[in-house]
Design an enzyme around this catalytic site. Structure first.
Site, PDB file in Angstrom:
ATOM      1  N   LYS A 174      97.542  24.383   8.964  1.00 55.86           N
ATOM      2  CA  LYS A 174      98.430  22.734   8.370  1.00 55.86           C
ATOM      3  C   LYS A 174      98.597  22.617  10.438  1.00 55.86           C
ATOM      4  O   LYS A 174      99.111  21.537  10.255  1.00 55.86           O
ATOM      5  CB  LYS A 174      99.913  23.406   8.225  1.00 55.86           C
TER       6      LYS A 174
ATOM      7  N   LYS B  88      90.113  25.485  -0.388  1.00 56.76           N
ATOM      8  CA  LYS B  88      91.360  25.595  -2.013  1.00 56.76           C
ATOM      9  C   LYS B  88      91.593  24.261  -1.880  1.00 56.76           C
ATOM     10  O   LYS B  88      92.297  23.427  -1.679  1.00 56.76           O
ATOM     11  CB  LYS B  88      92.607  26.736  -1.463  1.00 56.76           C
TER      12      LYS B  88
ATOM     13  N   LYS C 191      97.875  21.275  -3.541  1.00 56.40           N
ATOM     14  CA  LYS C 191      98.694  19.454  -3.443  1.00 56.40           C
ATOM     15  C   LYS C 191      99.117  18.954  -3.073  1.00 56.40           C
ATOM     16  O   LYS C 191      99.295  17.468  -3.039  1.00 56.40           O
ATOM     17  CB  LYS C 191      99.774  20.075  -4.744  1.00 56.40           C
TER      18      LYS C 191
HETATM   19  P1  ATP Z   1     100.970  23.044  -0.307  1.00 60.71           P
HETATM   20  O1  ATP Z   1      99.593  21.724  -0.386  1.00 60.71           O
HETATM   21  O2  ATP Z   1     101.688  21.722   0.142  1.00 60.71           O
HETATM   22  O3  ATP Z   1     100.335  23.443   0.615  1.00 60.71           O
HETATM   23  P2  ATP Z   1      99.726  24.418  -2.374  1.00 60.71           P
HETATM   24  O4  ATP Z   1      98.898  23.861  -2.902  1.00 60.71           O
HETATM   25  O5  ATP Z   1      98.911  25.845  -0.804  1.00 60.71           O
HETATM   26  O6  ATP Z   1     101.334  23.651  -0.995  1.00 60.71           O
HETATM   27  P3  ATP Z   1     102.465  26.288  -3.224  1.00 60.71           P
HETATM   28  O7  ATP Z   1     103.353  25.723  -3.298  1.00 60.71           O
HETATM   29  O8  ATP Z   1     102.279  26.509  -1.117  1.00 60.71           O
HETATM   30  O9  ATP Z   1     100.844  25.726  -3.040  1.00 60.71           O
HETATM   31  O10 ATP Z   1     101.797  27.561  -3.462  1.00 60.71           O
HETATM   32  C1  ATP Z   1     102.242  28.341  -4.242  1.00 60.71           C
HETATM   33  C2  ATP Z   1     101.531  29.386  -5.535  1.00 60.71           C
HETATM   34  O11 ATP Z   1     100.332  28.517  -5.659  1.00 60.71           O
HETATM   35  C3  ATP Z   1     101.411  29.997  -4.129  1.00 60.71           C
HETATM   36  O12 ATP Z   1     101.474  31.935  -4.843  1.00 60.71           O
HETATM   37  C4  ATP Z   1      99.840  30.270  -3.644  1.00 60.71           C
HETATM   38  O13 ATP Z   1      98.890  31.410  -3.681  1.00 60.71           O
HETATM   39  C5  ATP Z   1      99.821  29.701  -5.318  1.00 60.71           C
HETATM   40  N1  ATP Z   1      98.077  28.730  -4.961  1.00 60.71           N
HETATM   41  C6  ATP Z   1      98.062  27.479  -4.585  1.00 60.71           C
HETATM   42  N2  ATP Z   1      97.351  27.209  -4.528  1.00 60.71           N
HETATM   43  C7  ATP Z   1      95.957  27.720  -4.608  1.00 60.71           C
HETATM   44  C8  ATP Z   1      95.247  28.221  -5.338  1.00 60.71           C
HETATM   45  N3  ATP Z   1      94.006  26.768  -4.892  1.00 60.71           N
HETATM   46  N4  ATP Z   1      94.374  28.415  -6.240  1.00 60.71           N
HETATM   47  C9  ATP Z   1      94.464  29.725  -6.646  1.00 60.71           C
HETATM   48  N5  ATP Z   1      95.932  29.983  -6.576  1.00 60.71           N
HETATM   49  C10 ATP Z   1      96.766  28.685  -5.350  1.00 60.71           C
END
Ligand code: ATP
Ligand code: LTN
Length: 337
Positions: free
Chosen positions: A120, A202, A205
């Site tokens: 980040k 990964k 969002k």
């Molecule tokens: P950001 O993009 O703002 O960092 P994020 O999409 O990574 O957000 P979070 O809100 O931080 O998502 O995570 C919510 C949940 O979703 C967490 O348990 C995280 O481990 C899971 N998660 C996020 N991205 C993935 C992915 N690509 N595959 C599986 N699980 C995920």
């Protein structure tokens, strides 16, 4: 036989998701869907981690809208607000307070090893703030406040969970047992759904729109994103994340959503091409999202219901959170109120 005098409390779950955008298929498969699955067996606290979200700059109106949407989506995937405590992190002031306490039991060296911080800060080089650095401490507090036994998350959160356990053990070692030491709970398949555009990273969002499937994407959008998903220059469909990350990601999504085994799925696509695979994956995604979207719109049309859910959630959550916070403060040596 004598009836047992003590009633065992159900084991407890705490998990969270940031309202940093529309949740993706990765969030759903990696985390949210398990929340629903575990709801009967555990005493569950599911939190919208809005305090975490401001570690990256947010537009106020958008943050507010995304937060409400996130709550409606949690209801739409089937989380019953009577059975589960659904709340906004910022409504329970104990989270920020616990984070301060735990900051004083966490080392700079531990934080600077976190890969999410490195990722980040590379993405937001103009805003490497202290909150981004101590993000895992706030998260540790979230979990420890509720004495959670289990934390269902995607694989990207393993390091954060490990640091939470380290902090808890350190604190318990100094002040006798205050915190339950939590375990992570990761799905067997889909713990790390990859980006459609860069399948070695990964799905996230807060990345560009074409790289993820959003839970609110229409069928047309899903098909378009699937068509554009990066694969490779071969033609063979096989599961090989190392050499064929794009195709393997599509296969994993397909298996995670249909429940079929990887061997069977690979066999069923043996005489087919990438186009067929993409169409099939788009179909199962659309089938999964369609009932969720219908429910989502129903909840979004009833703001006063949503409000009653978040109010009740905050009350129930703060009762438990306060108990742990007071206990920790007393142990540290603060004068009781
Ligand atoms: P950001 O993009 O703002 O960092 P994020 O999409 O990574 O957000 P979070 O809100 O931080 O998502 O995570 C919510 C949940 O979703 C967490 O348990 C995280 O481990 C899971 N998660 C996020 N991205 C993935 C992915 N690509 N595959 C599986 N699980 C995920
Ligand atoms: N950091 C998490 C979101 C989150 C969380 C939590 C998950 C905040 N607090 C407590 C589990 C438990 C993420 O998924 N990026």
């Amino acid at each position: 036989m004598e009836p047992t005098a003590t009633v065992q409390r159900k084991k407890r779950i705490l998990s969270g998701i940031q309202p940093s955008g529309t949740p993706t298929l990765g969030n759903y498969i990696g985390a949210m869907r398990n929340w629903k699955m575990l709801a009967d067996e555990y005493d569950c606290f599911y939190m919208i981690a809005d305090l975490h979200t401001i570690t990256v700059r947010q537009e106020p109106a958008k943050l507010r809208a995304q937060s409400t949407q996130m709550l409606a989506l949690l209801l739409a995937i089937g989380l019953d607000p009577e059975q589960n405590v659904l709340f906004f992190q910022s409504h329970v002031h104990q989270h920020a307070e616990m984070a301060w306490l735990l900051n004083c039991f966490t080392y700079m060296g531990e934080m600077s090893r976190m890969t999410q911080f490195k990722d980040k800060s590379a993405k937001h080089a103009d805003n490497i703030n202290c909150g981004l650095f101590t993000y895992p401490v706030l998260m540790a507090g979230d979990i420890l406040l509720y004495q959670a036994d289990l934390v269902p998350v995607g694989a990207d959160q393993t390091q954060h969970l490990e640091i939470c356990r380290d902090i808890a053990n350190r604190f318990n070692g100094l002040y006798s047992n205050v915190f339950t030491i939590p375990e992570g709970y990761y799905p067997k398949l889909g713990a790390r759904v990859m980006s459609l555009q860069e399948p070695t990273r990964k799905m996230s969002k807060s990345d560009p729109d074409d790289s993820f499937i959003g839970l609110l994407d229409t069928p047309d959008v899903v098909r378009r994103k699937m068509r554009r998903a990066v694969t490779d220059s071969e033609t063979e469909i096989r599961y090989d994340p190392e050499n064929k990350p794009g195709v393997s990601n599509l296969l994993s999504i397909y298996c995670a959503l249909t429940g079929e085994s990887m061997d069977n799925v690979v066999a069923s696509f043996s005489s087919k091409g990438y186009g067929d695979l993409k169409n099939a994956v788009a179909d199962v995604i659309i089938d999964t999202l369609s009932p969720i979207q219908t429910e989502f719109h129903r909840y979004m049309a009833d703001k006063s219901y949503l409000e009653s859910v978040w109010r009740t959630g905050a009350e129930r959550a703060s009762r438990i959170a306060e108990r742990t916070l007071s206990k920790a403060m007393k142990k540290i040596g603060f004068v009781a109120k």
